[in-house]
Design a protein around this motif. Structure first.
Motif, PDB file in Angstrom:
ATOM      1  N   GLU A 200     -65.240  53.079  29.969  1.00 26.73           N
ATOM      2  CA  GLU A 200     -65.805  54.385  29.629  1.00 26.73           C
ATOM      3  C   GLU A 200     -64.694  55.413  29.392  1.00 26.73           C
ATOM      4  O   GLU A 200     -64.760  56.227  28.469  1.00 26.73           O
ATOM      5  CB  GLU A 200     -66.729  54.855  30.760  1.00 26.73           C
TER       6      GLU A 200
ATOM      7  N   ARG B 233     -77.015  56.335  34.039  1.00 27.38           N
ATOM      8  CA  ARG B 233     -75.780  55.558  33.994  1.00 27.38           C
ATOM      9  C   ARG B 233     -76.011  54.087  34.325  1.00 27.38           C
ATOM     10  O   ARG B 233     -75.107  53.272  34.156  1.00 27.38           O
ATOM     11  CB  ARG B 233     -74.766  56.136  34.989  1.00 27.38           C
TER      12      ARG B 233
ATOM     13  N   SER C  60     -73.412  60.734  27.334  1.00 29.72           N
ATOM     14  CA  SER C  60     -72.469  59.628  27.281  1.00 29.72           C
ATOM     15  C   SER C  60     -71.464  59.841  26.158  1.00 29.72           C
ATOM     16  O   SER C  60     -71.778  60.410  25.113  1.00 29.72           O
ATOM     17  CB  SER C  60     -73.220  58.311  27.052  1.00 29.72           C
TER      18      SER C  60
END
Length: 556
Positions: free
Chosen positions: A165, A360, A507
């Motif tokens: 990420e 998430r 995101s």
């Protein structure tokens, strides 16, 4: 290493952790390690570097936090931190920081989250007083390094959490710069949900003979899987208790097990459900066998309709009338999910498996789908209108059952005493109203806000179509936002991505094309999230400034 938690009964005590940590885990209600904790903690306690592939929700925070605390020198008042945890977002920095504080409270651990959007003065004061563990986003950590307010010369352990990420958000250069400030002999830990080549490249350059752990890669044969309706609801953590109550109201299970991660969570959820009018019972490892037997007896006898339990406490249970299994959290391992839902899919019985997932945790849902090769349908939470309609249907069903029972004659005296003054239809409506209210049908409910829309799924071909380092999307689905800051302020694409993801919860994969000019920047975000991003960014800073943020004006 696709394993389940240890069956030996040693639990966390068998992992070589210090007594203060074991006491904290017991108080928090953790009964035994998850698979990633079972595999990762011993080599980390021994001082090895480690690469772990594990998705959100598998318990990896404790997998690296407990070894970090194990190595903590109790009573040390040095100002420089001995551990550094890098995470992609503000939200995760807060979560990890809180977890480290809870686990290390008896050790007096000093932990500080550092991220953009928070007044830097508060962070400076804490760093001057001294901290043991810093948990931060790469941009803000590098900012402190450049200000000479954060010294990493004493760091013994560096953790890269959600490494893939962070790379998606453009933090690769920042991570390299931060690692260059730490001692060569440090312990380095890397956790990532996926292992693309660039993650492996970082591991080869910065880790020394790391232990490698991969969780949840096995597939199951179709005959191992129960035939149940599988669905999930995406819910923010703060709204999970309300969402659970609403789902139960609509589903109306005959008997259900609600699975939670810890004893503490079991007790909290049980209290919430009882307050909502359900007959719920807790079942966890802190109860004696006699207590457990009494709870199970009440469930099988029908005097209890909901069992709230941990995985350990529910082992071996088989309840004939069970209709629903509900995961209050995404299970810590995909295999655990299969074991749970199997309780309602036996011998051809119909059943439902429902999971409440935080935004998430959607990666973990995908991992479960890969393992089971079955689809988990994402459902929309019932609205207040849906709830009222369902409660009205429950009232109608109760009245129908009473009419069919044919034992109403003894109430005729009440009806006769009212018919001289009131119309029979109005008397019936008043009776329906009383029944509906007595069953809680008019209980006030607030709408549960929807979390940010899940990331847009992309094919490998989509990923190749990039502009300015970010994925592009059709103009019909995106909004272009104007940021009053540009190259002259030293702005980089990763600064914008990190700030937006950290402050809004969006995101990194949802952020589209980025255009940076000398004085301003334009960023594409999903249209449904545009106003939320603007509101979040108006309260935050980027590169030490608080720029104007608004929708792009047509004709600019």
């Amino acid at each position: 290493m696709d394993q389940h938690p240890s069956e030996s009964g040693a639990g966390f005590a068998g992992l070589g952790l210090r007594p203060e940590l074991l006491a904290a885990l017991t108080n928090l209600g953790y009964e035994e390690p998850t698979p990633i904790q079972q595999e990762a903690i011993p080599p980390l306690v021994a001082g090895n570097d480690l690469v772990g592939q594990a998705a959100t929700g598998t318990g990896k925070t404790a997998a690296f936090a407990l070894p970090v605390l194990q190595r903590l020198t109790v009573g040390s008042r040095d100002t420089a931190p001995t551990s550094l945890v890098l995470v992609p977002t503000r939200e995760l920095a807060e979560q990890v920081s809180q977890a480290v504080h809870r686990y290390g409270r008896d050790l007096g651990v000093r932990v500080l989250p550092v991220y953009g959007g928070q007044p830097i003065g508060r962070q400076l004061q804490a760093l001057q007083r001294g901290v043991d563990v810093v948990v931060g986003t790469p941009g803000r950590v590098l900012d402190h390094i450049e200000r000479a307010t954060l010294r990493l010369s004493e760091v013994r352990t560096v953790v890269l959490d959600e490494a893939d990420e962070m790379l998606d958000m453009g933090f690769a250069e920042d991570i390299e710069a931060i690692l260059a400030e730490t001692p060569e002999g440090r312990q380095t830990v890397l956790f990532s949900a996926t292992m693309p080549p660039r993650i492996d490249s970082i591991a080869r350059r910065h880790l020394r003979e790391p232990v490698r752990i991969t969780m949840g890669r096995k597939s199951l044969a179709s005959d191992e899987l129960p035939l149940v309706r599988q669905s999930a609801y995406i819910v923010a953590r703060a709204h999970k208790p309300a969402a659970l109550g609403r789902i139960l109201d609509v589903e109306a299970p005959t008997a259900a097990i609600v699975f939670c991660r810890t004893r503490e969570e079991v007790d909290q959820v049980t209290e919430t459900l009882n307050g909502r009018g359900y007959r719920a019972e807790a079942l966890h490892g802190g109860m004696s066998q006699d207590q457990r037997d009494r709870v199970m007896g009440r469930l099988r006898g029908g005097s209890t309709e909901l069992l709230v339990a941990t995985d350990v406490a529910a082992r071996g249970l088989d309840v004939e009338q069970l209709t629903h299994v509900i995961n209050f959290n995404v299970p810590t391992a995909p295999e655990a999910y299969v074991h749970r839902i199997g309780r309602v899919g036996r011998a051809g019985r119909e059943g439902s498996a429902i999971t409440l997932a935080e935004p998430r945790e959607q990666r973990m849902l995908k991992a479960i789908e890969r393992l089971t090769r079955q689809r988990i349908t994402l459902e929309k939470l019932p609205t207040v209108t849906d709830l009222r309609a369902r409660r009205m249907e429950v009232t109608r069903t109760a009245l129908q059952a009473s009419l069919e029972a044919d034992d109403l004659e003894r109430f005729r005296v009440v009806l006769d005493s009212l018919t001289d003054e009131f119309d029979v239809e109005n008397i019936a409506l008043a009776a329906v109203k009383l029944l509906h209210e007595a069953a809680g049908g008019d209980r006030e409910e607030d709408e549960i806000p929807s979390p940010v829309a899940p990331p847009v799924s992309r094919t490998p071909q989509d990923r190749d179509k990039r502009q300015g380092g970010r994925p592009t999307r059709s103009s019909a689905s995106v909004a272009r936002l104007f940021f009053g800051i540009g190259r002259r302020a030293g702005l980089r694409p990763q600064d914008l991505v990190g700030a937006i993801a950290g402050e809004s919860g969006l995101s990194a994969r949802e952020i589209g094309a980025i255009q940076i000019t000398d004085r301003f920047s334009l960023v594409e975000v999903p249209e449904p999230a545009a106003d939320m991003v603007i509101a979040a960014m108006q309260r935050s800073t980027i590169r030490g400034r608080r720029p104007t943020v608004r929708r792009e004006r047509v004709g600019r």
